[in-house]
Design a protein around this motif. Structure first.
Motif, short mmCIF file in Angstrom:
data_model
loop_
_atom_site.label_atom_id
_atom_site.label_comp_id
_atom_site.label_asym_id
_atom_site.label_seq_id
_atom_site.Cartn_x
_atom_site.Cartn_y
_atom_site.Cartn_z
N LYS A 178 13.53 21.36 65.27
CA LYS A 178 12.36 21.09 64.43
C LYS A 178 12.74 20.11 63.33
CE LYS A 178 9.67 24.00 66.60
NZ LYS A 178 8.99 23.34 67.75
N LEU A 179 11.83 19.19 63.07
CA LEU A 179 12.11 18.11 62.10
C LEU A 179 10.93 17.97 61.14
CD1 LEU A 179 13.15 15.69 64.97
CD2 LEU A 179 14.75 16.83 63.43
N GLY A 180 11.18 17.43 59.95
CA GLY A 180 10.02 17.19 59.09
C GLY A 180 10.38 16.61 57.74
N CYS A 213 20.30 20.33 58.58
CA CYS A 213 20.32 20.34 57.12
C CYS A 213 18.92 20.62 56.60
CB CYS A 213 20.82 19.00 56.57
SG CYS A 213 20.71 18.86 54.78
N SER A 214 18.80 21.50 55.62
CA SER A 214 17.49 21.87 55.08
C SER A 214 17.16 21.11 53.79
CB SER A 214 17.44 23.37 54.80
OG SER A 214 18.44 23.71 53.84
N GLU A 274 16.30 12.78 55.69
CA GLU A 274 16.73 11.55 55.03
C GLU A 274 18.16 11.18 55.42
OE1 GLU A 274 14.60 12.79 50.92
OE2 GLU A 274 15.25 10.73 51.05
N ILE A 275 19.01 12.20 55.51
CA ILE A 275 20.39 11.95 55.96
C ILE A 275 20.37 11.40 57.39
CG2 ILE A 275 22.59 13.07 56.56
CD1 ILE A 275 21.95 15.14 54.32
N ALA A 320 16.04 20.03 60.87
CA ALA A 320 16.31 19.00 59.84
C ALA A 320 15.02 18.79 59.08
CB ALA A 320 16.78 17.71 60.49
N VAL A 321 15.00 19.19 57.81
CA VAL A 321 13.78 19.02 57.02
C VAL A 321 14.13 18.42 55.65
CG1 VAL A 321 12.36 20.82 58.09
CG2 VAL A 321 13.92 21.40 56.20
#
Ligand SMILES: CC[C@H](C(=O)O)C(=O)SCCNC(=O)CCNC(=O)[C@H](O)C(C)(C)COP(=O)(O)OP(=O)(O)OC[C@H]1O[C@@H](n2cnc3c(N)ncnc32)[C@H](O)[C@@H]1OP(=O)(O)O
Length: 248
Positions: free
Chosen positions: A128-130, A61-62, A113-114, A107-108
């Motif tokens: 990639k996460l942030g 999810c962006s 948050e989700i 997931a950014v």
């Protein structure tokens, strides 16, 4: 095509954000459908656990749909949007059955948050996460920092939030944001260790797990987070950053 899908397989409900063309960005329809699917997963007695994931291999999810939310200018209007998804994530955080964010891809922002509202975060390789909200001149606003400060070491948490950087699964594993790096088959095997118990056992242990938290206190912290985010939402820094993305 529905923007959120729900499928029950082997006593596990899979809630899939289904907007791969927008890297599974969250708009108002997704918020409504997400909440409806939570109700179904909660009420079905053949569901023992909930997995939240994204459709496709590109993204989990962006975050918020910038093509929709860039039209929000005022603190008051930002609070309305933020409260909608914050209420969905508060429900997810206190969901009565075990919850797992399966990070199938990037997931950014609100996507992180989700994931943080779920009990477990399990990632595919090379995801990639942030918590990149800071790069847009805002903070988390759906409860993400409230939950992150509960999920991992607080000093690791505040660094992820303030740095607003994209990080990889190795770092996510190291700081405890991701529990395991599994492919689909490994995830199924891991889940089956729990879903072989009766639902009543899982419900009871999830109550012990959630009992740690004072729901009113958590809710008040989320409201304070929304107040922070919505105040920053009005700044030119935020509007300029979003415009740069929209006009890229
Ligand atoms: C409280 C939560 C908070 C809020 O709601 O305000 C937030 O979530 S703030 C954070 C908002 N999200 C972002 O800033 C992320 C924006 N997207 C990206 O950085 C990238 O798209 C990325 C890293 C997720 C994926 O990059 P990739 O190169 O794989 O794809 P593209 O950038 O080419 O994007 C493909 C396609 O999807 C559209 N897209 C992607 N993310 C969003 C989004 N968040 N909102 C709206 N649209 C999004 C992008 O515009 C492309 O569309 P196209 O029509 O093909 O140009």
């Amino acid at each position: 095509m529905k923007k959120v899908l729900l499928e029950v397989k082997n006593e596990v409900a899979w809630l899939t954000i289904n907007r791969p063309e927008k890297r599974n960005a969250i708009d108002y329809d997704v918020m409504e459908l997400f909440n409806e699917m939570l109700t179904i997963a909660e009420e079905r007695t053949d569901v023992k656990a909930l997995v939240v994931t994204g459709n496709g291999t590109e993204a989990f999810c962006s975050g918020g749909d910038l093509s929709v939310f860039h039209e929000i200018y005022t603190k008051v209007d930002a609070e309305k949007m933020l409260n909608k998804m914050a209420n969905v994530l508060l429900r997810l955080f206190f969901f009565p059955k075990p919850t797992i964010a399966y990070l199938n891809g990037t997931a950014v922002g609100g996507g992180c948050e989700i994931a943080t509202a779920c009990d477990f975060r399990i990632a595919a390789k090379n995801v990639k996460l942030g918590f990149i909200q800071g790069k847009l001149g805002i903070t988390t606003g759906w409860g993400g920092s409230t939950y992150l400060l509960e999920r991992i070491n607080r000093n690791e948490a505040i660094q992820l939030l303030m740095a607003a950087e994209v990080f990889d699964t190795e770092k996510a594993l190291r700081v405890g944001f991701v529990d395991y790096i599994y492919d689909n088959a490994e995830l199924y095997n891991w889940l089956s260790r729990f879903t072989k118990q009766d639902l009543g056992v899982l419900l009871a242990y999830k109550r012990r797990y959630s009992d740690k938290y004072d729901k009113e206190l958590i809710h008040n912290r989320v409201l304070a987070e929304i107040d922070n985010c919505s105040s920053l939402w009005e700044t030119p820094e935020h509007h300029d950053a979003v415009a740069r993305f929209i006009n890229k």
